[in-house]
Design an enzyme around this catalytic site. Structure first.
Site, PDB file in Angstrom:
ATOM      1  N   TYR A   1      12.268  40.499  68.825  1.00 52.79           N
ATOM      2  CA  TYR A   1      13.543  41.209  68.982  1.00 52.79           C
ATOM      3  C   TYR A   1      14.115  41.003  70.384  1.00 52.79           C
ATOM      4  O   TYR A   1      15.307  40.722  70.553  1.00 52.79           O
ATOM      5  CB  TYR A   1      13.340  42.704  68.703  1.00 52.79           C
ATOM      6  CG  TYR A   1      14.578  43.525  68.928  1.00 52.79           C
ATOM      7  CD1 TYR A   1      15.624  43.514  68.012  1.00 52.79           C
ATOM      8  CD2 TYR A   1      14.720  44.311  70.076  1.00 52.79           C
ATOM      9  CE1 TYR A   1      16.773  44.261  68.226  1.00 52.79           C
ATOM     10  CE2 TYR A   1      15.862  45.066  70.291  1.00 52.79           C
ATOM     11  CZ  TYR A   1      16.886  45.040  69.373  1.00 52.79           C
ATOM     12  OH  TYR A   1      18.023  45.773  69.588  1.00 52.79           O
TER      13      TYR A   1
ATOM     14  N   SER B   1      14.962  47.033  66.205  1.00 52.47           N
ATOM     15  CA  SER B   1      13.550  47.433  66.168  1.00 52.47           C
ATOM     16  C   SER B   1      12.596  46.321  66.600  1.00 52.47           C
ATOM     17  O   SER B   1      12.566  45.231  66.026  1.00 52.47           O
ATOM     18  CB  SER B   1      13.134  47.951  64.790  1.00 52.47           C
ATOM     19  OG  SER B   1      11.747  48.090  64.723  1.00 52.47           O
TER      20      SER B   1
ATOM     21  N   ILE C   1      27.233  38.883  58.680  1.00 54.28           N
ATOM     22  CA  ILE C   1      27.502  37.963  59.802  1.00 54.28           C
ATOM     23  C   ILE C   1      26.726  36.652  59.683  1.00 54.28           C
ATOM     24  O   ILE C   1      27.002  35.709  60.412  1.00 54.28           O
ATOM     25  CB  ILE C   1      27.226  38.617  61.184  1.00 54.28           C
ATOM     26  CG1 ILE C   1      25.769  39.067  61.318  1.00 54.28           C
ATOM     27  CG2 ILE C   1      28.189  39.770  61.452  1.00 54.28           C
ATOM     28  CD1 ILE C   1      25.365  39.417  62.746  1.00 54.28           C
TER      29      ILE C   1
ATOM     30  N   THR D   1      21.424  48.162  57.333  1.00 53.04           N
ATOM     31  CA  THR D   1      20.870  49.334  58.034  1.00 53.04           C
ATOM     32  C   THR D   1      21.961  50.366  58.330  1.00 53.04           C
ATOM     33  O   THR D   1      21.677  51.428  58.858  1.00 53.04           O
ATOM     34  CB  THR D   1      20.164  48.943  59.359  1.00 53.04           C
ATOM     35  OG1 THR D   1      21.112  48.267  60.187  1.00 53.04           O
ATOM     36  CG2 THR D   1      18.987  48.020  59.116  1.00 53.04           C
TER      37      THR D   1
ATOM     38  N   ARG E   1       1.603  50.574  70.265  1.00 55.32           N
ATOM     39  CA  ARG E   1       2.291  49.664  69.351  1.00 55.32           C
ATOM     40  C   ARG E   1       2.416  48.272  69.980  1.00 55.32           C
ATOM     41  O   ARG E   1       2.795  48.165  71.144  1.00 55.32           O
ATOM     42  CB  ARG E   1       3.681  50.249  69.109  1.00 55.32           C
ATOM     43  CG  ARG E   1       4.265  49.982  67.783  1.00 55.32           C
ATOM     44  CD  ARG E   1       5.497  50.828  67.562  1.00 55.32           C
ATOM     45  NE  ARG E   1       6.583  50.473  68.457  1.00 55.32           N
ATOM     46  CZ  ARG E   1       7.811  50.971  68.347  1.00 55.32           C
ATOM     47  NH1 ARG E   1       8.091  51.844  67.399  1.00 55.32           N
ATOM     48  NH2 ARG E   1       8.756  50.617  69.173  1.00 55.32           N
TER      49      ARG E   1
ATOM     50  N   VAL F   1      12.642  56.561  68.187  1.00 53.95           N
ATOM     51  CA  VAL F   1      11.658  57.643  68.305  1.00 53.95           C
ATOM     52  C   VAL F   1      12.309  59.027  68.313  1.00 53.95           C
ATOM     53  O   VAL F   1      11.776  59.966  67.713  1.00 53.95           O
ATOM     54  CB  VAL F   1      10.738  57.427  69.536  1.00 53.95           C
ATOM     55  CG1 VAL F   1      11.504  57.590  70.852  1.00 53.95           C
ATOM     56  CG2 VAL F   1       9.558  58.365  69.493  1.00 53.95           C
TER      57      VAL F   1
END
Ligand code: UD1
Length: 312
Positions: free
Chosen positions: A144, A81, A57, A37, A271, A188
């Protein structure tokens, strides 16, 4: 005295690449990133001043030699996320939990002085009390949030059982230059910036009255460095927020005003795993780490918007 060596896992990422810039004047900086990412371009103008290692990692043997003997390891590598961890939980579990264990183990075995760990405000979940104080019981609502919390617990146990100094910082919705707006999982504000500049409508999930303690990335980077230097804080966790909160509706209105445009947002269903309100109690970080955020939301948004205007 030899120059101190700092290692930043996830150093090619959004927050990591800002931290790298903060650390360069203080010592030798090595970056570990698998570019999943993160992007090498995030380190473009500083690449001659640092060491870059493309490593994952999840592979202990790949990272252990790179951590050996460092003064501080800043462990920011992660698959971030909330919705991504729900859609695809296996990779985020492996990176965020197994990867964190590898980093802590490699640091302990490699005689690193301290690990500063990027924890997450998502650990608080939907506890109704605001602001969120460090002594509250965590109530994670998503994989997460659980993963980041496990990393925190591991950090504190590496301090108590293996003599590795650790400090965990719960980041609160970090925003700023170099946040990648290209995915559905992007933060966002990076998506708001992209839509604002393209003159298209952003999608707001839910009624837009949910609030977040948006924290400018340079303030977070500064706090990471302070957490590496502070005395008497090993084994502890601190909120790394600004101590304010803003709704998505308000922020979109503010951005339209800055840009002098009017674009009505689209509204979608709430969400899954989303937290309603989030705001940090920053008293402990101020008292013990000398946290002193410098950027108001208006200033942070302006700087971020200017960066996207150049970059996009
Ligand atoms: C969470 C964590 C944060 C963590 C981050 C990692 C909380 C309070 N915060 O952020 O500490 O670092 O995950 O990714 O749990 N939204 C829209 N439209 C969009 C995208 C998002 O309305 O296009 C909404 C979301 O539904 C949410 C808010 O914006 O209510 C913020 O979302 P996001 O930027 O993804 O961050 P969090 O999930 O709050």
């Amino acid at each position: 005295m030899p120059e101190k060596r700092y290692v930043v896992t996830g150093g090619a990422g959004f927050i990591g690449s800002s931290l790298v810039r903060t650390l360069i004047p203080h010592g030798k900086v090595s970056v570990i990133d698998n570019l999943l990412t993160g992007f090498e371009r995030n380190l473009e103008e500083v690449c001659s001043k640092i060491e870059f290692h493309r490593a994952d990692i999840r592979v202990f043997s790949a990272i252990a030699p790179l951590l050996m003997g460092a003064d501080t390891v800043f462990h920011l590598a992660a698959i971030p996320s909330v919705p991504r961890s729900i859609d695809d939980p296996v990779p985020s579990h492996e990176v965020n939990i197994d990867g964190t264990f590898n980093v802590l183990r490699a640091a302990a075995e490699g005689r690193v002085r301290r690990v500063v760990y990027a924890a997450s405000s998502s650990a608080y979940g939907d506890t109704p009390t605001l602001p969120k104080t460090e002594s509250m019981r965590p109530m994670p609502k998503s994989p997460y949030a659980v993963q980041k919390l496990v990393g925190e617990y591991y950090a504190s146990v590496f301090d108590s059982c293996f003599g590795l100094e650790t400090v965990a910082l719960r980041f609160f919705n970090v925003y700023g230059p170099r946040q990648d707006p290209s995915s559905q999982y992007s933060g966002v504000l990076s998506l708001f910036m992209k839509h604002l500049l393209a003159r298209t409508a952003p999608t707001i999930f839910g009624d837009g009255e949910q609030t977040r303690d948006f924290t400018y990335v340079e303030d977070v980077a500064e706090l990471c460095f302070k957490a590496s230097q502070a005395e008497g804080v090993s084994g502890k966790m601190f909120n790394a927020g600004n101590g304010g909160r803003f709704s998505l509706n308000l922020l979109w209105r503010l951005l339209q005003k800055i840009e002098g445009v009017e674009i009505a947002p689209r509204y979608g269903p709430p969400r899954p795993g989303d937290v309603r309100d989030s705001m940090a109690d920053t008293a402990s970080a101020i008292a013990e780490l000398r946290h002193a955020p410098r950027f108001s939301i208006e200033e942070g948004l302006r700087r971020t918007l200017e960066w996207y205007r150049q970059a996009l």
